[in-house]
Scaffold this motif. Structure first.
Motif, PDB file in Angstrom:
ATOM      1  N   SER A 200     -22.976   7.777   9.105  1.00 44.64           N
ATOM      2  CA  SER A 200     -22.942   6.658  10.054  1.00 44.64           C
ATOM      3  C   SER A 200     -24.270   5.915  10.060  1.00 44.64           C
ATOM      4  CB  SER A 200     -22.641   7.177  11.470  1.00 44.64           C
ATOM      5  OG  SER A 200     -23.713   7.968  11.936  1.00 44.64           O
ATOM      6  N   ASP A 201     -24.244   4.660  10.481  1.00 42.82           N
ATOM      7  CA  ASP A 201     -25.457   3.849  10.540  1.00 42.82           C
ATOM      8  C   ASP A 201     -26.474   4.451  11.504  1.00 42.82           C
ATOM      9  OD1 ASP A 201     -24.402   2.114   8.717  1.00 42.82           O
ATOM     10  OD2 ASP A 201     -23.703   0.668  10.222  1.00 42.82           O
ATOM     11  N   GLU A 202     -25.994   4.941  12.645  1.00 45.82           N
ATOM     12  CA  GLU A 202     -26.878   5.519  13.657  1.00 45.82           C
ATOM     13  C   GLU A 202     -27.674   6.688  13.064  1.00 45.82           C
ATOM     14  OE1 GLU A 202     -26.644   7.331  18.229  1.00 45.82           O
ATOM     15  OE2 GLU A 202     -24.835   7.192  16.976  1.00 45.82           O
TER      16      GLU A 202
ATOM     17  N   LYS B 172     -28.175   7.358   9.770  1.00 47.44           N
ATOM     18  CA  LYS B 172     -29.004   6.924   8.648  1.00 47.44           C
ATOM     19  C   LYS B 172     -30.297   6.268   9.118  1.00 47.44           C
ATOM     20  CE  LYS B 172     -25.410   6.144   5.144  1.00 47.44           C
ATOM     21  NZ  LYS B 172     -24.726   5.114   4.319  1.00 47.44           N
ATOM     22  N   VAL B 173     -30.204   5.477  10.177  1.00 46.72           N
ATOM     23  CA  VAL B 173     -31.395   4.796  10.695  1.00 46.72           C
ATOM     24  C   VAL B 173     -32.458   5.802  11.114  1.00 46.72           C
ATOM     25  CG1 VAL B 173     -32.281   3.422  12.617  1.00 46.72           C
ATOM     26  CG2 VAL B 173     -30.238   2.670  11.375  1.00 46.72           C
TER      27      VAL B 173
END
Length: 437
Positions: free
Chosen positions: A59-61, A63-64
């Motif tokens: 998920s983007d969350e 990965k960030v």
């Protein structure tokens, strides 16, 4: 491990070594690096929180957070390496030297300003001695434990307990430097820095005899200087047991031979040192069996009968009594300015003095206090006497009954029997011991 002293890699190993001991140098010397460390810890905690909620790693969350952590780690490494490169370049300059400040007291102490260059230079020198000379500080607990066991054994023994007068102040520069230069175990730049430390001592004291008390590497120099001394004492005829803790010496002969002390004096004189007559005790247990008393490394050992009594030494008792006096005097002075603060530190000081604690910034189980510093005693009458003295002085100084009653809950006997433990932060320990330093 230290084949390239003062290089960036070597300095980094020092940081890693100190970190494993719980001493975090980044916070003291590299605040920007320490800030990034805190940031990395916070992001790591956030990642773990996402994992606990079973958030999809794709998920983007997620990965960030991972990318941000990687960026912070990279930035931290670059910043740390840049700082270490600067320090390395300074240490490798031919004109680098460590300035010393002299503090007068019973013995003159010398301290190097607490800056990164001095810290890393001195640590590198100490690690060099550890690696190439295999120098390790003796264990007082181990020495006294062995000594008690041998004193309790039923065989004829002739015991000499003595020490070296003004030990650190008597080690000649030329002898210790010749040893180091002749061995060539330590690199030339390290030898140069060592010589400059001794030159600084010479400048301050106007003498080329003595090594600076208070500078960490001096303990290694002293141990190296005394290495052949130890070998010669152990080689004396009929030496059954020998130990030395810094300058405190104990020798047991069995069977006894002639001229024990004269032979020891000869070896001491060969090292350009002087025996301390006032701290020399000779016990002859060769023919009769009678009760004798030996004081060594903070203990008073009464032996020669079926029941060996181990108590606090007279000097140790005097030290505790003096600290009680100084704690109360410090309270009286501070209470005139800030009574609330004075009362708070007063309680901490008595809790520390009568209890036990773990030395901060160290992951090893290094515990100190009334039990852990005196764990070999089997006769607690001195602790009872100290509690009587403590209570008497508290009752004289403290008029406020609730405070007096609270302080009297902290006693030496309970602290010893229950191994009562109190944690203190680093700044608290500094404030506590300031009363008697």
């Amino acid at each position: 491990m230290w084949n390239e002293p003062f290089s960036v890699e070597s300095l980094r190993r020092i940081i890693d070594y100190e970190n494993r001991k719980g001493v975090f140098l980044e916070k003291e010397f590299f605040p920007d690096v320490a800030a990034l460390n805190d940031e990395i810890k916070e992001i790591t905690a956030q990642v773990k929180e996402l994992e606990s909620r079973m958030v999809d790693p794709a998920s983007d969350e997620f990965k960030v957070k991972v990318e941000k952590k990687a960026e912070s780690v990279k930035k931290k490494e670059e910043l740390l390496n840049s700082s270490l490169l600067r320090i390395s370049n300074e240490l490798l300059q031919k004109n680098f030297k460590i300035d010393l400040n002299q503090i007068n007291g019973e013995h003159k102490l010398f301290v190097a300003p607490r800056i990164a260059q001095n810290f890393f230079a001195l640590r590198q020198l100490q690690y060099n001695f550890q690696k190439f000379y295999k120098i390790k500080q003796s264990s007082a607990y181990m020495i006294v434990s062995q000594l008690i066991r041998f004193l309790e054994e039923d065989f004829p023994k002739f015991i000499i307990r003595t020490d070296i007068k003004d030990f650190y102040e008597s080690i000649p520069h030329d002898k210790i430097l010749k040893k180091i230069y002749d061995d060539s175990l330590i690199d030339s730049h390290s030898r140069q820095i060592l010589k400059k430390i001794l030159d600084e001592y010479k400048r301050l004291g106007e003498t080329d005899v003595g090594i600076p008390r208070g500078v960490g590497v001096s303990a290694y120099l002293a141990e190296l200087y005394m290495r052949d001394f130890d070998k010669k004492i152990r080689g004396l005829k009929n030496v059954f047991y020998y130990a030395r803790y810094v300058d405190d010496i104990i020798v047991i002969f069995n069977p006894p031979s002639e001229n024990h002390l004269e032979k020891i004096d000869e070896i001491i004189a060969q090292k350009k040192l002087v025996r301390n007559d006032l701290k020399t005790n000779i016990i002859d247990h060769t023919e009769s069996r009678y009760s004798s008393n030996l004081e060594y490394l903070g203990y008073s050992i009464q032996f020669g009968t079926s029941d060996t009594q181990i108590r606090l030494s007279a000097n140790k008792i005097a030290k505790y009594r003096k600290r009680i006096d100084l704690i109360l005097e410090a309270y009286r002075k501070l209470s005139r300015v800030d009574e609330k603060k004075a009362r708070k530190i007063l309680v901490k000081r008595f809790r520390f003095l009568t209890g036990n604690t773990r030395l901060m910034n160290n992951k090893k189980d290094i515990l100190v206090g009334i039990y852990f510093s005196n764990s070999l005693i089997n006769n607690k009458s001195d602790l009872l006497a100290l509690d009587q003295y403590r209570e008497q002085k508290i009752n004289e100084f403290i008029l406020f009954a609730p405070l007096r009653n609270r302080l009297n809950r902290y006693d030496f006997v309970r602290g010893f029997n229950e191994k009562r433990f109190s944690p203190f932060k680093t700044h608290e320990l500094s404030e506590i011991i300031n009363a008697w330093n």
